[in-house]
Structures are given as structure tokens and as C-alpha cells.
Design an enzyme around this catalytic site. Structure first.
Site, PDB file in Angstrom:
ATOM      1  N   ARG A  85      22.522  55.822 -18.838  1.00  0.00           N
ATOM      2  CA  ARG A  85      22.636  55.483 -17.403  1.00  0.00           C
ATOM      3  C   ARG A  85      22.286  54.024 -17.104  1.00  0.00           C
ATOM      4  O   ARG A  85      21.896  53.682 -15.991  1.00  0.00           O
ATOM      5  CB  ARG A  85      21.774  56.399 -16.534  1.00  0.00           C
ATOM      6  CG  ARG A  85      22.222  57.844 -16.571  1.00  0.00           C
ATOM      7  CD  ARG A  85      21.814  58.574 -15.320  1.00  0.00           C
ATOM      8  NE  ARG A  85      22.175  59.973 -15.421  1.00  0.00           N
ATOM      9  CZ  ARG A  85      21.354  60.929 -15.847  1.00  0.00           C
ATOM     10  NH1 ARG A  85      20.119  60.629 -16.178  1.00  0.00           N
ATOM     11  NH2 ARG A  85      21.759  62.166 -15.919  1.00  0.00           N
TER      12      ARG A  85
ATOM     13  N   HIS B 212      46.622  35.578 -18.753  1.00  0.00           N
ATOM     14  CA  HIS B 212      46.060  35.823 -17.417  1.00  0.00           C
ATOM     15  C   HIS B 212      45.919  34.512 -16.635  1.00  0.00           C
ATOM     16  O   HIS B 212      46.341  34.410 -15.479  1.00  0.00           O
ATOM     17  CB  HIS B 212      44.706  36.532 -17.543  1.00  0.00           C
ATOM     18  CG  HIS B 212      43.971  36.645 -16.248  1.00  0.00           C
ATOM     19  ND1 HIS B 212      44.374  37.490 -15.229  1.00  0.00           N
ATOM     20  CD2 HIS B 212      42.875  36.000 -15.780  1.00  0.00           C
ATOM     21  CE1 HIS B 212      43.551  37.366 -14.205  1.00  0.00           C
ATOM     22  NE2 HIS B 212      42.633  36.471 -14.510  1.00  0.00           N
TER      23      HIS B 212
ATOM     24  N   ARG C 137      33.730  38.116  -1.582  1.00  0.00           N
ATOM     25  CA  ARG C 137      34.009  38.065  -3.028  1.00  0.00           C
ATOM     26  C   ARG C 137      35.506  38.109  -3.304  1.00  0.00           C
ATOM     27  O   ARG C 137      35.966  37.619  -4.346  1.00  0.00           O
ATOM     28  CB  ARG C 137      33.274  39.189  -3.769  1.00  0.00           C
ATOM     29  CG  ARG C 137      33.405  39.076  -5.277  1.00  0.00           C
ATOM     30  CD  ARG C 137      32.418  39.915  -6.049  1.00  0.00           C
ATOM     31  NE  ARG C 137      32.637  39.753  -7.475  1.00  0.00           N
ATOM     32  CZ  ARG C 137      31.812  40.119  -8.428  1.00  0.00           C
ATOM     33  NH1 ARG C 137      30.653  40.691  -8.109  1.00  0.00           N
ATOM     34  NH2 ARG C 137      32.087  39.928  -9.705  1.00  0.00           N
TER      35      ARG C 137
ATOM     36  N   GLU D 176      41.058  29.014 -13.808  1.00  0.00           N
ATOM     37  CA  GLU D 176      39.965  29.645 -13.052  1.00  0.00           C
ATOM     38  C   GLU D 176      38.949  28.594 -12.589  1.00  0.00           C
ATOM     39  O   GLU D 176      38.263  28.781 -11.592  1.00  0.00           O
ATOM     40  CB  GLU D 176      39.269  30.718 -13.892  1.00  0.00           C
ATOM     41  CG  GLU D 176      40.171  31.866 -14.336  1.00  0.00           C
ATOM     42  CD  GLU D 176      40.379  32.942 -13.264  1.00  0.00           C
ATOM     43  OE1 GLU D 176      39.935  32.767 -12.117  1.00  0.00           O
ATOM     44  OE2 GLU D 176      41.001  33.981 -13.596  1.00  0.00           O
TER      45      GLU D 176
ATOM     46  N   HIS E 210      45.388  35.547  -7.640  1.00  0.00           N
ATOM     47  CA  HIS E 210      45.419  36.684  -8.560  1.00  0.00           C
ATOM     48  C   HIS E 210      46.427  37.765  -8.153  1.00  0.00           C
ATOM     49  O   HIS E 210      46.917  38.476  -9.017  1.00  0.00           O
ATOM     50  CB  HIS E 210      44.020  37.291  -8.694  1.00  0.00           C
ATOM     51  CG  HIS E 210      43.103  36.470  -9.569  1.00  0.00           C
ATOM     52  ND1 HIS E 210      42.785  35.157  -9.289  1.00  0.00           N
ATOM     53  CD2 HIS E 210      42.430  36.772 -10.710  1.00  0.00           C
ATOM     54  CE1 HIS E 210      41.970  34.695 -10.221  1.00  0.00           C
ATOM     55  NE2 HIS E 210      41.742  35.652 -11.103  1.00  0.00           N
TER      56      HIS E 210
ATOM     57  N   LYS F 264      31.080  42.424 -12.952  1.00  0.00           N
ATOM     58  CA  LYS F 264      32.224  43.346 -12.987  1.00  0.00           C
ATOM     59  C   LYS F 264      32.463  43.747 -14.443  1.00  0.00           C
ATOM     60  O   LYS F 264      32.593  42.875 -15.315  1.00  0.00           O
ATOM     61  CB  LYS F 264      33.485  42.685 -12.441  1.00  0.00           C
ATOM     62  CG  LYS F 264      33.566  42.701 -10.931  1.00  0.00           C
ATOM     63  CD  LYS F 264      34.942  42.256 -10.466  1.00  0.00           C
ATOM     64  CE  LYS F 264      35.032  42.246  -8.952  1.00  0.00           C
ATOM     65  NZ  LYS F 264      36.313  41.679  -8.477  1.00  0.00           N
TER      66      LYS F 264
ATOM     67  N   LYS G 128      30.617  30.612  -8.098  1.00  0.00           N
ATOM     68  CA  LYS G 128      30.752  32.065  -8.216  1.00  0.00           C
ATOM     69  C   LYS G 128      29.442  32.751  -7.851  1.00  0.00           C
ATOM     70  O   LYS G 128      29.438  33.792  -7.165  1.00  0.00           O
ATOM     71  CB  LYS G 128      31.200  32.467  -9.625  1.00  0.00           C
ATOM     72  CG  LYS G 128      31.313  33.985  -9.748  1.00  0.00           C
ATOM     73  CD  LYS G 128      32.301  34.475 -10.749  1.00  0.00           C
ATOM     74  CE  LYS G 128      32.458  35.998 -10.597  1.00  0.00           C
ATOM     75  NZ  LYS G 128      33.355  36.585 -11.565  1.00  0.00           N
TER      76      LYS G 128
ATOM     77  N   HIS H 188      48.746  38.566 -10.983  1.00  0.00           N
ATOM     78  CA  HIS H 188      48.706  39.860 -11.673  1.00  0.00           C
ATOM     79  C   HIS H 188      50.085  40.513 -11.709  1.00  0.00           C
ATOM     80  O   HIS H 188      50.447  41.178 -12.682  1.00  0.00           O
ATOM     81  CB  HIS H 188      47.715  40.793 -10.968  1.00  0.00           C
ATOM     82  CG  HIS H 188      46.291  40.503 -11.311  1.00  0.00           C
ATOM     83  ND1 HIS H 188      45.261  40.629 -10.409  1.00  0.00           N
ATOM     84  CD2 HIS H 188      45.719  40.103 -12.463  1.00  0.00           C
ATOM     85  CE1 HIS H 188      44.118  40.304 -11.003  1.00  0.00           C
ATOM     86  NE2 HIS H 188      44.371  39.987 -12.245  1.00  0.00           N
TER      87      HIS H 188
ATOM     88  N   GLU I 160      31.933  43.183  -3.519  1.00  0.00           N
ATOM     89  CA  GLU I 160      33.256  42.835  -2.991  1.00  0.00           C
ATOM     90  C   GLU I 160      33.635  43.624  -1.744  1.00  0.00           C
ATOM     91  O   GLU I 160      34.685  44.266  -1.669  1.00  0.00           O
ATOM     92  CB  GLU I 160      34.324  43.015  -4.082  1.00  0.00           C
ATOM     93  CG  GLU I 160      35.605  42.240  -3.731  1.00  0.00           C
ATOM     94  CD  GLU I 160      36.580  42.130  -4.902  1.00  0.00           C
ATOM     95  OE1 GLU I 160      36.196  41.579  -5.943  1.00  0.00           O
ATOM     96  OE2 GLU I 160      37.703  42.584  -4.752  1.00  0.00           O
TER      97      GLU I 160
ATOM     98  N   ASN J   8      39.672  36.046  -5.863  1.00  0.00           N
ATOM     99  CA  ASN J   8      40.999  36.495  -6.284  1.00  0.00           C
ATOM    100  C   ASN J   8      42.107  35.551  -5.840  1.00  0.00           C
ATOM    101  O   ASN J   8      43.298  35.925  -5.884  1.00  0.00           O
ATOM    102  CB  ASN J   8      41.276  37.907  -5.764  1.00  0.00           C
ATOM    103  CG  ASN J   8      40.544  38.937  -6.582  1.00  0.00           C
ATOM    104  OD1 ASN J   8      40.598  38.913  -7.805  1.00  0.00           O
ATOM    105  ND2 ASN J   8      39.833  39.825  -5.923  1.00  0.00           N
TER     106      ASN J   8
HETATM  107  N1  GLY Z   1      36.804  37.827 -11.187  1.00  0.00           N
HETATM  108  C1  GLY Z   1      36.601  38.079  -9.823  1.00  0.00           C
HETATM  109  C2  GLY Z   1      35.248  38.600  -9.502  1.00  0.00           C
HETATM  110  O1  GLY Z   1      34.388  38.590 -10.356  1.00  0.00           O
HETATM  111  O2  GLY Z   1      35.025  39.019  -8.401  1.00  0.00           O
END
Ligand code: GLY
Length: 388
Positions: free
Chosen positions: A123, A268, A243, A187, A250, A145, A229, A254, A239, A247
Site C-alpha cells: 500500500r 512523445h 496542473r 518539454e 499534449h 504521476k 513544474k 498525443h 490536477e 499539458n
Molecule cells: N506531465 C504532466 C504532469 O505531470 O502533470
């Protein structure tokens, strides 16, 4: 060593991102103080193991850390349920406890998989990110993430699980193929375009140094990116709002990645580069920003060897505006079937637009696709869809 530290203030989940040249040799000394017992397991892929594995393990052992190394296959296919099952089983066999350190040494695939394994093992286990690609250093290793891919799409099964430490050694970037480095640079550019026009101007002047391998320029670029970031993640860890700015480029990108099929034909970061240019072009099309701002974005991406329009992409498969729009509608930001895009009023002034007219996006995309030389009839949407 010229060492920079960016802190991510997330209360009891707060951690530091250390950025320097040669940090791999200091990993043991940096990780050991976090641990109640000197136990670590490093998870990496065969390419990274060959380039950095021995040196990294030596650093851990020199700090008195007991270490096992698990080496996985390189590539996106490793972010699978099967690999997750194998990895969690291996970590349990190795007796990993919650407060030991599971260390992700590698790029985004390793970071995402190991982060998710750590999130669910007992956990939740402590984990450390040691990103070795530019993309991972400025984006995927920071912010918690974690995910694997599903048959239905990329990153659809995952969790938010913050690392206890991020060690970004810009020296590791020297072993990257030039194309992968450039893709990661897309990025970096993103952070200037989202909210820091001065950083974008700095990149226009210094991007070539970053790509050529100047350590000071690389440290500065990674540090500024991570600081940007960290500020966004600190304000919106899960998010719910801001956040989503991360993107930028993206949603378009994507969709293009999905069309090109994840086999390396379009990386990417290359999809993000085109997507970023499209986000600015679409903003200009809506009259939100001056066309000169979009021209400036395209000019910098192109100067760095990145594709900056649909027309600049390699041959690839045939597709039309409906194909792209269908793929864009798979985006996780879609709410009540409405497309959300990150648009911009200028360089450094991006914002989240929830009231996007999908029909207008289709018309815009059709114009962009027409400019593609040798455009062919449409193919059906790729079965594998991407989700940020
Ligand atoms: N790569 C986008 C984020 O971490 O929110």
C-alpha cells in the site's frame, strides 16, 4: 559540484529535486540519510544499466547501502500489467519494506512503472526517482504521476505517488541519442511558453548550448523547468485545475503520437513540439494571440531541430481531421464530452480553455493537414489511444 535544489512543498509528502553534473556518484550519500535501514532496490532497463548501472550501484554501496538491481527490457511495452506483476513479485521476494528505497533509474517508462509499483506495494513504499533522460528530468520524474498502459490506451492505470527524492544528473544526458534529447527539449520549451516569457527568451539564446551539452546551460534549463513544474504541482497536486497547463501541446501531440503508433516513428516530445506549435497557431486562429507569437514558437522549435507543424512531420500514415479529433476526444481533460485545450494569449501566457468548439478545431486541423505535402486519404483511427 554545481548543485541546484528545487523543493516541492507538499506537506508530509514534500521532497527535493537535486540537479547537478555527476550526481550519480553521490546517489548513495544523498539517499542513505532518508532510510531507517540501509536497504535499496534499483530498477532500471538494460540500456541504462549498461551506461550507468555499475557506477550507480557503486555509489550506493560506498554509502553502506545494501542494494539489489532489477533490470527490465527497454521500451514502452514494459509499462504493462505483466511487467507490473513481475516487478511487484520480485520486490516482495527481495523483502522490500515500506520504508526501504525502491529506486527508479532511467527514463519515463522506468519512472512511471516503478513509481506505480511503489504506490501499490504494501500500500505504498518509499521510492526515489533518478531520471536519466531530459524528458524525465524536467517532467515525468517530478510531480508523482505514475502509471502503466492498458490495452485501451497509455497511462490509463496509475496513481499519484510522490517520490521521496529526485536526483537529476545532467551528465547522464550525454549518453542520450540526439533525437531523444531534442524530443525532451520540447518539454523544456513548454515551461517558458506556459508562464515564463523570460525563460523562453533565455532558451532562444541558449537552447543550442543546452542541446550541445554545456553542463551549466543544462543545469540552468533543468532547474528552471523543475521549479516551474514544482510551483504548479504544489498548487494543484491532483490536477483539479492549473496542473492541466502542463499539458500544453499534449492534446494535439498525443493524437499525432497515436496516429504514428508508438513504434518510434514519432517520439512523445516530437508530438509535443508539433502540438505546442498547433496550440499557438490555434490561439492565433481564434484571435487570442498575435500570429507573431505563434511564428516565434515555431521558429525556436524548428531551430532546435524539432518538427513544428503537421507539414513538417515525416511521411507516416494517412489521417484526416476527424481522425485527429476523435483521438483528441480521448484526452483525460475531456469533461461531459467537451474538449479542453491549453491555449495562449502570448509567449508565457497559457491558460486552460474548457469551452472549445470541436467543429472549429476540426476545420483548423483540416487546414493544417492540407499543408502536408503528399496528403493521402484518411485511415481509421489507431486502436491504441493515448492519455496524458
Ligand atoms: N506531465 C504532466 C504532469 O505531470 O502533470
Amino acid at each position: 559540484m554545481n548543485l541546484e535544489t528545487v523543493s516541492l512543498p507538499l506537506g508530509e509528502r514534500a521532497y527535493d529535486i537535486l540537479i547537478g553534473d555527476g550526481l550519480l556518484d553521490e546517489a548513495g550519500a544523498r539517499i542513505a540519510p532518508l532510510l531507517p535501514r540501509p536497504r535499496t532496490v534499483v530498477v532500471t532497463d538494460a540500456n541504462v544499466a549498461a551506461a550507468h548501472g555499475e557506477r550507480f550501484a557503486a555509489s550506493l554501496r560506498a554509502a553502506g547501502l545494501d542494494t539489489d538491481i532489477v533490470v527490465l527490457e527497454p521500451g514502452e511495452a514494459t509499462k504493462s500489467f505483466a511487467e507490473l506483476e513481475r516487478l511487484t513479485g520480485r520486490l516482495l521476494d527481495l523483502g522490500v519494506e515500506r520504508k526501504d528505497a525502491v529506486i527508479a533509474l532511467g527514463g519515463g517508462v522506468i519512472g512511471d512503472l516503478v513509481g506505480f509499483a511503489s504506490a501499490i506495494l504494501r500500500r505504498g513504499c518509499r521510492f526515489v526517482q533518478v531520471p536519466t533522460t531530459l524528458l524525465a528530468q524536467v517532467d515525468s520524474a517530478v510531480g508523482g504521476k505514475t502509471a502503466i498502459n492498458a490495452a485501451q490506451g497509455k497511462n490509463l492505470i496509475g496513481a499519484f505517488h510522490q517520490p521521496a527524492l529526485v536526483l537529476a544528473d545532467v551528465g547522464a544526458l550525454s549518453s542520450l541519442p540526439a533525437r531523444e534529447l531534442r524530443a525532451g527539449y520540447a518539454e523544456v520549451v513548454k515551461y517558458g511558453l506556459i508562464g515564463d516569457a523570460d525563460f523562453f527568451a533565455w532558451l532562444e539564446a541558449n537552447g543550442a548550448r543546452v542541446l550541445a551539452g554545456d553542463p551549466a546551460a543544462r543545469i540552468a534549463a533543468v532547474k528552471t523547468s523543475c521549479a516551474a513544474k514544482a510551483a504548479i504541482v504544489a498548487a494543484d497536486e491532483r490536477e483539479q485545475g492549473a496542473r492541466a497547463l502542463l499539458n500544453l501541446g499534449h492534446t494535439f501531440g498525443h493524437a499525432l503520437e497515436a496516429v504514428y503508433g508508438y513504434g518510434g516513428a514519432l517520439l512523445h516530445g516530437e508530438g509535443v513540439a508539433v502540438g505546442t506549435a498547433l496550440a499557438f497557431d490555434y490561439s492565433a486562429h481564434l484571435g487570442l494571440c498575435r500570429p507573431a507569437a505563434a511564428d516565434r514558437v515555431r521558429a525556436h522549435l524548428s531551430a532546435c531541430g524539432l518538427p513544428a507543424s503537421i507539414a513538417a512531420l515525416p511521411g507516416g500514415p494517412a489521417y484526416d481531421a476527424d481522425t485527429l479529433l476523435t483521438l483528441m476526444m480521448q484526452d483525460k481533460k475531456v469533461e461531459q464530452n467537451r474538449l479542453t485545450l491549453i491555449l495562449a494569449r502570448d509567449v508565457g501566457e497559457a491558460f486552460v480553455e474548457k469551452a472549445v468548439d470541436a467543429g472549429d478545431v476540426r476545420t483548423f486541423l483540416a487546414t493544417q493537414i492540407q499543408q502536408r505535402s503528399g496528403a493521402r486519404p484518411a485511415a481509421p483511427p489507431a486502436s491504441r489511444r493515448n492519455h496524458p
